[in-house]
Design an enzyme around this catalytic site. Structure first.
Site, PDB file in Angstrom:
ATOM      1  N   SER A 100       0.829  -1.203   0.000  1.00  0.00           N
ATOM      2  CA  SER A 100       0.000   0.000   0.000  1.00  0.00           C
ATOM      3  C   SER A 100       0.862   1.252   0.000  1.00  0.00           C
ATOM      4  O   SER A 100       2.062   1.187   0.270  1.00  0.00           O
ATOM      5  CB  SER A 100      -0.860  -0.032   1.279  1.00  0.00           C
ATOM      6  OG  SER A 100      -1.331   1.243   1.641  1.00  0.00           O
TER       7      SER A 100
ATOM      8  N   TYR B  23      -3.196   0.070  10.206  1.00  0.00           N
ATOM      9  CA  TYR B  23      -3.054  -0.304   8.796  1.00  0.00           C
ATOM     10  C   TYR B  23      -1.646  -0.001   8.297  1.00  0.00           C
ATOM     11  O   TYR B  23      -1.003  -0.841   7.653  1.00  0.00           O
ATOM     12  CB  TYR B  23      -4.092   0.469   7.979  1.00  0.00           C
ATOM     13  CG  TYR B  23      -4.194   0.106   6.528  1.00  0.00           C
ATOM     14  CD1 TYR B  23      -3.563   0.877   5.561  1.00  0.00           C
ATOM     15  CD2 TYR B  23      -4.944  -0.986   6.119  1.00  0.00           C
ATOM     16  CE1 TYR B  23      -3.669   0.564   4.221  1.00  0.00           C
ATOM     17  CE2 TYR B  23      -5.061  -1.301   4.774  1.00  0.00           C
ATOM     18  CZ  TYR B  23      -4.418  -0.524   3.832  1.00  0.00           C
ATOM     19  OH  TYR B  23      -4.523  -0.833   2.496  1.00  0.00           O
TER      20      TYR B  23
HETATM   21  P1  NAP Z   1     -12.187  -4.836  -0.024  1.00  0.00           P
HETATM   22  O1  NAP Z   1     -12.933  -4.261  -1.153  1.00  0.00           O
HETATM   23  O2  NAP Z   1     -12.582  -4.506   1.381  1.00  0.00           O
HETATM   24  O3  NAP Z   1     -12.131  -6.457  -0.180  1.00  0.00           O
HETATM   25  C1  NAP Z   1     -11.504  -7.195   0.815  1.00  0.00           C
HETATM   26  C2  NAP Z   1     -11.626  -8.674   0.493  1.00  0.00           C
HETATM   27  O4  NAP Z   1     -10.962  -9.425   1.501  1.00  0.00           O
HETATM   28  C3  NAP Z   1     -13.058  -9.171   0.477  1.00  0.00           C
HETATM   29  O5  NAP Z   1     -13.170 -10.240  -0.453  1.00  0.00           O
HETATM   30  C4  NAP Z   1     -13.247  -9.698   1.901  1.00  0.00           C
HETATM   31  O6  NAP Z   1     -14.291 -10.645   1.940  1.00  0.00           O
HETATM   32  C5  NAP Z   1     -11.867 -10.322   2.118  1.00  0.00           C
HETATM   33  N1  NAP Z   1     -11.481 -10.472   3.531  1.00  0.00           N
HETATM   34  C6  NAP Z   1     -11.420  -9.509   4.482  1.00  0.00           C
HETATM   35  N2  NAP Z   1     -11.002 -10.042   5.656  1.00  0.00           N
HETATM   36  C7  NAP Z   1     -10.808 -11.373   5.428  1.00  0.00           C
HETATM   37  C8  NAP Z   1     -10.385 -12.466   6.234  1.00  0.00           C
HETATM   38  N3  NAP Z   1     -10.085 -12.304   7.532  1.00  0.00           N
HETATM   39  N4  NAP Z   1     -10.296 -13.690   5.666  1.00  0.00           N
HETATM   40  C9  NAP Z   1     -10.595 -13.867   4.355  1.00  0.00           C
HETATM   41  N5  NAP Z   1     -10.991 -12.879   3.533  1.00  0.00           N
HETATM   42  C10 NAP Z   1     -11.097 -11.647   4.077  1.00  0.00           C
HETATM   43  O7  NAP Z   1     -10.647  -4.426  -0.129  1.00  0.00           O
HETATM   44  P2  NAP Z   1      -9.811  -3.968  -1.412  1.00  0.00           P
HETATM   45  O8  NAP Z   1      -9.858  -2.491  -1.552  1.00  0.00           O
HETATM   46  O9  NAP Z   1     -10.163  -4.831  -2.573  1.00  0.00           O
HETATM   47  O10 NAP Z   1      -8.335  -4.308  -0.890  1.00  0.00           O
HETATM   48  C11 NAP Z   1      -7.776  -5.597  -1.083  1.00  0.00           C
HETATM   49  C12 NAP Z   1      -6.347  -5.525  -0.564  1.00  0.00           C
HETATM   50  O11 NAP Z   1      -5.664  -4.435  -1.190  1.00  0.00           O
HETATM   51  C13 NAP Z   1      -6.255  -5.255   0.931  1.00  0.00           C
HETATM   52  O12 NAP Z   1      -5.126  -5.935   1.452  1.00  0.00           O
HETATM   53  C14 NAP Z   1      -6.009  -3.749   0.990  1.00  0.00           C
HETATM   54  O13 NAP Z   1      -5.329  -3.374   2.189  1.00  0.00           O
HETATM   55  C15 NAP Z   1      -5.135  -3.565  -0.199  1.00  0.00           C
HETATM   56  N6  NAP Z   1      -5.079  -2.223  -0.748  1.00  0.00           N
HETATM   57  C16 NAP Z   1      -6.234  -1.585  -1.097  1.00  0.00           C
HETATM   58  C17 NAP Z   1      -6.128  -0.314  -1.676  1.00  0.00           C
HETATM   59  C18 NAP Z   1      -7.337   0.477  -2.091  1.00  0.00           C
HETATM   60  O14 NAP Z   1      -7.183   1.709  -2.307  1.00  0.00           O
HETATM   61  N7  NAP Z   1      -8.499  -0.120  -2.204  1.00  0.00           N
HETATM   62  C19 NAP Z   1      -4.878   0.247  -1.902  1.00  0.00           C
HETATM   63  C20 NAP Z   1      -3.736  -0.435  -1.475  1.00  0.00           C
HETATM   64  C21 NAP Z   1      -3.851  -1.691  -0.922  1.00  0.00           C
HETATM   65  P3  NAP Z   1     -15.061 -10.984   3.340  1.00  0.00           P
HETATM   66  O15 NAP Z   1     -15.195  -9.696   4.086  1.00  0.00           O
HETATM   67  O16 NAP Z   1     -16.366 -11.566   2.880  1.00  0.00           O
HETATM   68  O17 NAP Z   1     -14.194 -11.973   4.059  1.00  0.00           O
HETATM   69  C1  GCO Z   2      -6.816   5.231   3.507  1.00  0.00           C
HETATM   70  C2  GCO Z   2      -6.986   4.306   2.346  1.00  0.00           C
HETATM   71  C3  GCO Z   2      -5.645   3.781   1.894  1.00  0.00           C
HETATM   72  C4  GCO Z   2      -5.835   2.785   0.792  1.00  0.00           C
HETATM   73  C5  GCO Z   2      -4.546   2.237   0.310  1.00  0.00           C
HETATM   74  C6  GCO Z   2      -3.644   3.292  -0.268  1.00  0.00           C
HETATM   75  O1  GCO Z   2      -7.701   5.247   4.368  1.00  0.00           O
HETATM   76  O2  GCO Z   2      -5.806   5.941   3.502  1.00  0.00           O
HETATM   77  O3  GCO Z   2      -7.856   3.243   2.681  1.00  0.00           O
HETATM   78  O4  GCO Z   2      -4.956   3.211   2.960  1.00  0.00           O
HETATM   79  O5  GCO Z   2      -6.600   1.705   1.225  1.00  0.00           O
HETATM   80  O6  GCO Z   2      -3.900   1.479   1.258  1.00  0.00           O
HETATM   81  O7  GCO Z   2      -2.513   2.644  -0.827  1.00  0.00           O
END
Ligand code: NAP
Ligand code: GCO
Length: 273
Positions: free
Chosen positions: A152, A165
């Site tokens: 991230s 986080y």
């Molecule tokens: P999201 O939309 O909240 O999806 C999260 C997924 O993980 C869902 O399928 C959820 O399903 C599953 N999950 C959560 N807790 C779990 C657990 N304990 N066991 C198994 N499955 C679990 O999140 P996202 O934005 O797609 O993010 C996915 C990853 O990318 C995360 O690691 C997040 O930190 C990272 N990330 C996101 C962003 C962003 O801007 N969106 C940027 C950088 C990194 P259930 O809740 O049904 O289990």
């Molecule tokens: C926040 C956001 C970010 C994104 C992502 C950025 O609250 O700042 O959720 O943390 O999820 O991780 O890279």
């Protein structure tokens, strides 16, 4: 001089490989699983809610991807061990692991309970350790493996309200480097994808319009910090995931590939005078 080899575009293909993508019922995980499936891999995925797992499995099948969903909580080591064993029985020993499942809690640090902090670190850091530890022995036996940790901006930067986080994602960067260090000699490559701000359910609260219909201030803030002047989409991460899962990246190890529209390179748009 040895003759230079020609580049084989098929080095990006994943035919015959088994990929486990954690947390792939929607969001970034689903996009990455689709990309790996479109590149030829058989897809195993998990999440905590059976209804979403079932619906996602149908989504993958409708796209012509061989996929099997499992209900498993990545923070529970016994569930993870069973998940990995079930995948081996159903699809084959895992070649590619994407540690994607993750949560965030946006709470000012002084208001954040130790339990809230622990829950975030449990899912975003301890779970990638647990799942990797369960998958690596099979990769060693096969003589190869690819692990991709979804990092991230908070692997590099902090901000208010995301102490748990940021601590977890910073740790995940170093776990990535440590797995590289410990298993590189076994032909296991462990890299991270450092996603920028991506439009998924996880970031929906940061993009939702205000009660008066005005832009969310955080939405405007991110657009001012992103040279691309847009939020990323889960699809923006597909190419990087296929690259890091494929033979094309066999000499790339311990790296975090930031897919962020330029945020980490940019001081931010100057305020208009
Ligand atoms: P999201 O939309 O909240 O999806 C999260 C997924 O993980 C869902 O399928 C959820 O399903 C599953 N999950 C959560 N807790 C779990 C657990 N304990 N066991 C198994 N499955 C679990 O999140 P996202 O934005 O797609 O993010 C996915 C990853 O990318 C995360 O690691 C997040 O930190 C990272 N990330 C996101 C962003 C962003 O801007 N969106 C940027 C950088 C990194 P259930 O809740 O049904 O289990
Ligand atoms: C926040 C956001 C970010 C994104 C992502 C950025 O609250 O700042 O959720 O943390 O999820 O991780 O890279």
């Amino acid at each position: 001089m040895p003759e230079q080899q020609h580049f084989d575009i098929n080095s990006f293909r994943l035919d015959g490989k088994v990929a486990l993508v954690t947390g792939a019922t929607y969001g970034i995980g689903m996009a990455i699983a689709i990309a790996l499936g479109d590149a030829g891999a058989k897809i195993a995925f998990n999440a905590r809610h059976a209804d979403k797992v079932k619906a996602a499995e149908q989504t993958y099948k409708d796209r012509g991807i061989e996929a099997k969903g499992y209900v498993a909580d990545v923070t529970d080591e016994e569930q993870v061990k069973k998940l990995v064993a079930d995948v081996a029985n159903d699809l084959g020993v895992i070649d590619i692991l994407v540690n994607n499942a993750g949560i965030i809690k946006r709470i000012p640090m002084l208001d954040m309970s130790a339990e809230d902090f622990r829950q975030v670190v449990d899912t975003d850091l301890n779970a990638p350790f647990i799942v990797s530890k369960a998958v690596i022995p099979g990769m060693i036996k096969k003589g190869h493996g690819k692990i991709i940790n979804i990092c991230s901006m908070m692997s590099e930067l902090g901000r208010e309200t995301v102490a748990g986080y940021a601590a977890a994602k910073g740790g995940l960067k170093m776990l990535t480097r440590n797995i590289c260090s410990e298993f590189g000699s076994q032909n296991i490559q462990c890299n991270g994808i450092g996603s920028g701000y991506i439009a998924t359910p996880q970031t929906a609260p940061l993009r939702e319009r205000q009660a008066d219909g005005s832009h969310n201030p955080f939405d405007s803030f991110i657009l001012s910090k992103t040279p691309a002047e847009r939020w990323g989409t889960p699809e923006d991460l597909m190419g990087s995931a296929v690259f890091l899962a494929s033979d094309a990246s066999n000499f790339v190890n311990g790296q975090i590939l930031y897919v962020d529209g330029g945020i980490l390179a940019y001081i931010g748009k100057q305020p208009e005078v």
